[in-house]
Motif scaffolding. Structure first.
Motif, mmCIF file in Angstrom:
data_model
loop_
_atom_site.group_PDB
_atom_site.id
_atom_site.type_symbol
_atom_site.label_atom_id
_atom_site.label_comp_id
_atom_site.label_asym_id
_atom_site.label_seq_id
_atom_site.Cartn_x
_atom_site.Cartn_y
_atom_site.Cartn_z
ATOM 1 N N THR A 19 31.105 54.713 17.159
ATOM 2 C CA THR A 19 30.630 54.139 15.889
ATOM 3 C C THR A 19 31.622 53.146 15.314
ATOM 4 N N GLU A 20 32.908 53.471 15.361
ATOM 5 C CA GLU A 20 33.899 52.630 14.693
ATOM 6 C C GLU A 20 34.216 51.372 15.510
ATOM 7 N N ASN A 47 33.770 58.319 15.096
ATOM 8 C CA ASN A 47 34.104 58.478 16.509
ATOM 9 C C ASN A 47 34.358 57.102 17.124
ATOM 10 N N SER A 66 32.437 55.156 25.877
ATOM 11 C CA SER A 66 31.750 54.962 24.599
ATOM 12 C C SER A 66 32.180 53.757 23.773
ATOM 13 N N ARG A 107 39.247 58.919 14.912
ATOM 14 C CA ARG A 107 38.940 60.342 14.630
ATOM 15 C C ARG A 107 38.420 61.163 15.820
ATOM 16 N N GLU A 108 38.444 60.589 17.017
ATOM 17 C CA GLU A 108 37.952 61.343 18.174
ATOM 18 C C GLU A 108 39.097 61.554 19.145
ATOM 19 N N PRO A 109 39.303 62.795 19.594
ATOM 20 C CA PRO A 109 38.468 63.981 19.414
ATOM 21 C C PRO A 109 38.821 64.762 18.137
ATOM 22 N N LYS A 146 41.572 60.805 26.033
ATOM 23 C CA LYS A 146 41.094 59.790 25.092
ATOM 24 C C LYS A 146 40.677 58.513 25.824
ATOM 25 N N THR A 162 35.172 64.308 14.412
ATOM 26 C CA THR A 162 34.049 63.380 14.591
ATOM 27 C C THR A 162 32.976 63.485 13.505
ATOM 28 N N GLN A 163 33.148 64.401 12.549
ATOM 29 C CA GLN A 163 32.267 64.373 11.369
ATOM 30 C C GLN A 163 32.575 63.140 10.516
ATOM 31 N N LYS A 191 30.494 55.356 10.431
ATOM 32 C CA LYS A 191 29.795 56.650 10.446
ATOM 33 C C LYS A 191 29.869 57.330 9.082
ATOM 34 N N THR A 222 44.810 62.894 16.095
ATOM 35 C CA THR A 222 43.469 63.470 16.236
ATOM 36 C C THR A 222 43.629 64.978 16.441
#
Length: 448
Positions: free
Chosen positions: A79-80, A76, A118, A67-69, A111, A72-73, A404, A98
């Motif tokens: 987290t994943e 991301n 991250s 889900r990024e970018p 990306k 990200t609600q 997330k 995305t």
């Protein structure tokens, strides 16, 4: 600075169809020795006593949506990928839908830059095909990208490739693996309109596999395969959901020689349409979870090697989104933390051997995408490894879900098996629910 040396002792090593007791020596990022008994040469060696646990290669998930970018609600990459590490998945290939979509080389590199900072797990990305980006596809460095993703069914934005001429040009123009989502849009549209006419927006969820029907899946898959045979393209059909589609695939030749391959996802091996009453839109996926007969036929094709890979299609949405009425509730759910424990549960039930799980989640994705030096426990390969305790039960609940989005379709399920250690590029990154504060992920490379 001297590279870390780690020695794993007393493991049941699972690799290439065999299980054997032994030790594994890791120097820096690589496995340097595998033997029945290895002695530590110095006091600096970090020793992990496996105590008879099973040592698996880290799983390679060939289909995730992190889900990024832009989204990200929901999730991301950080987290994943962290949840993936806890689930024994050490490498992932992420999808292009995305915001913005990964349909230019510039957006692809953006990306990669996000992941380099991250990601907890090794990473690569699919490049997205559209009706009008063939020029960008032709510029791709085939050793630097996992493959090409085409939506021949449901998608977002302009990623539905529905121009037959363009599709044939793409199939003829690339020797990258072309991964496809196959559902016939016209069939689905007609089915949806008929159900909206009857129920309005609040269509009972049990009709999802009737709207996104067997016919829609088979029509699209068979057309894609016909085109691949015509053009000689290297085709990989994502997330089979029907028994009927399994007849389109063969087990007559080794995976490395196949031009047409298939994947099944954990949710299509676990759930059936009988689960909609209890789980509702939390098991709304595209393609839809279908009948128990479909599930049985998918298992049969997986075990006889017509289906080559098990993946997750990890696709989180927020709880608020999933609680919407049928037409507004998005399809997809989070799975990377729980896919391997769920498969090991099926092993406990006598459905699949551990060796076969490793073949379908580790070896075969590496073969299919030509991933360099991963997916096996071999000397000279990257030390991406997972220790599993087959007798350490735990129950999935809100408190231990790492996504997330904060929920899992497996909530309430008890798994007998637990991932106790994850080693990434020679580094212990996860141990008994604690993570390394330092990220050790690398970009995947490909032998092409």
């Amino acid at each position: 600075m001297t590279a870390q040396t780690t020695l794993i002792k007393n493991a049941k090593i699972v690799n290439e169809g065999a299980i054997f007791n032994g030790d594994v020596l890791i120097e820096g990022a690589f496995i340097t020795k595998i033997d029945t008994s290895i002695s530590a040469k110095s006091s600096d060696v970090k020793i992990i006593d496996a105590e008879g646990k099973y040592l698996l290669p880290g799983a390679i998930d060939d289909q995730v949506h992190f889900r990024e970018p832009g989204l990200t609600q929901k999730a991301n990459i950080e987290t994943e990928s962290k949840a993936a590490i806890a689930g024994g998945i050490t490498s992932f290939i992420e999808m292009p839908n995305t915001k913005p979509q990964t349909t230019t080389i510039e957006k692809l590199e953006e990306k990669f830059a996000i992941a380099a900072k991250s990601s907890y797990a090794n990473y690569s990305f699919m490049f997205g095909g559209t009706n009008d980006n063939l020029d960008e596809i032709l510029k791709l460095d085939k050793s630097a990208v996992a493959g090409l993703k085409l939506f021949l069914g449901s998608s977002t934005g302009n990623m539905l490739v529905d121009d037959p001429e363009v599709l044939e040009k793409i199939f003829k123009s690339t020797n990258l693996v072309i991964s496809v989502h196959c559902e016939d849009e016209g069939t689905i549209k007609r089915n949806l309109e008929a159900h909206i006419e009857k129920f309005g927006d609040d269509i009972p969820i049990k009709y999802h596999p009737i709207i996104r029907s067997e016919e829609a899946c088979y029509l699209s898959s068979s057309k894609a395969i016909e085109l691949a045979k015509k053009t000689g393209a290297r085709l990989h059909v994502f997330h089979l959901s029907t028994g009927k589609e399994t007849s389109l695939f063969s087990n007559k030749i080794p995976l490395k020689d196949k031009k047409i391959t298939a994947e099944v996802c954990i949710h299509h091996l676990w759930f059936t349409d009988e689960d909609y009453d209890k789980k509702g839109t939390f098991i709304k996926w595209n393609p839809a979870v279908k009948t128990a007969k479909d599930r049985d036929q998918l298992w049969e094709a997986l075990l006889d090697d017509r289906i080559d890979v098990i993946a997750t299609d990890h696709a989180p949405h927020t709880l608020t989104e999933k609680k919407n009425v049928y037409t507004k509730a998005p399809s997809g759910g989070p799975l990377v933390q729980h896919a391997l424990p769920a498969l090991l549960e099926m092993h406990h039930r006598g459905k699949i051997s551990i060796e076969k799980i490793v073949e379908k989640m580790c070896h075969n994705p590496a073969i299919l995408f030509q991933v360099e030096k991963r997916g096996y426990i071999k000397e000279g390969y990257f030390a991406d490894l997972v220790l599993v305790d087959l007798n350490n039960p735990w129950t999935v609940n809100k408190d231990n879900v790492l996504y997330k989005c904060g929920w899992s379709p497996f909530e309430g399920s008890t798994f007998k098996s637990r991932i106790t250690h994850t080693i990434l590029n020679g580094n212990l990154v996860y141990h008994n629910a604690k993570f390394s504060e330092v990220k050790h992920a690398k970009r995947l490379t490909f032998n092409r």
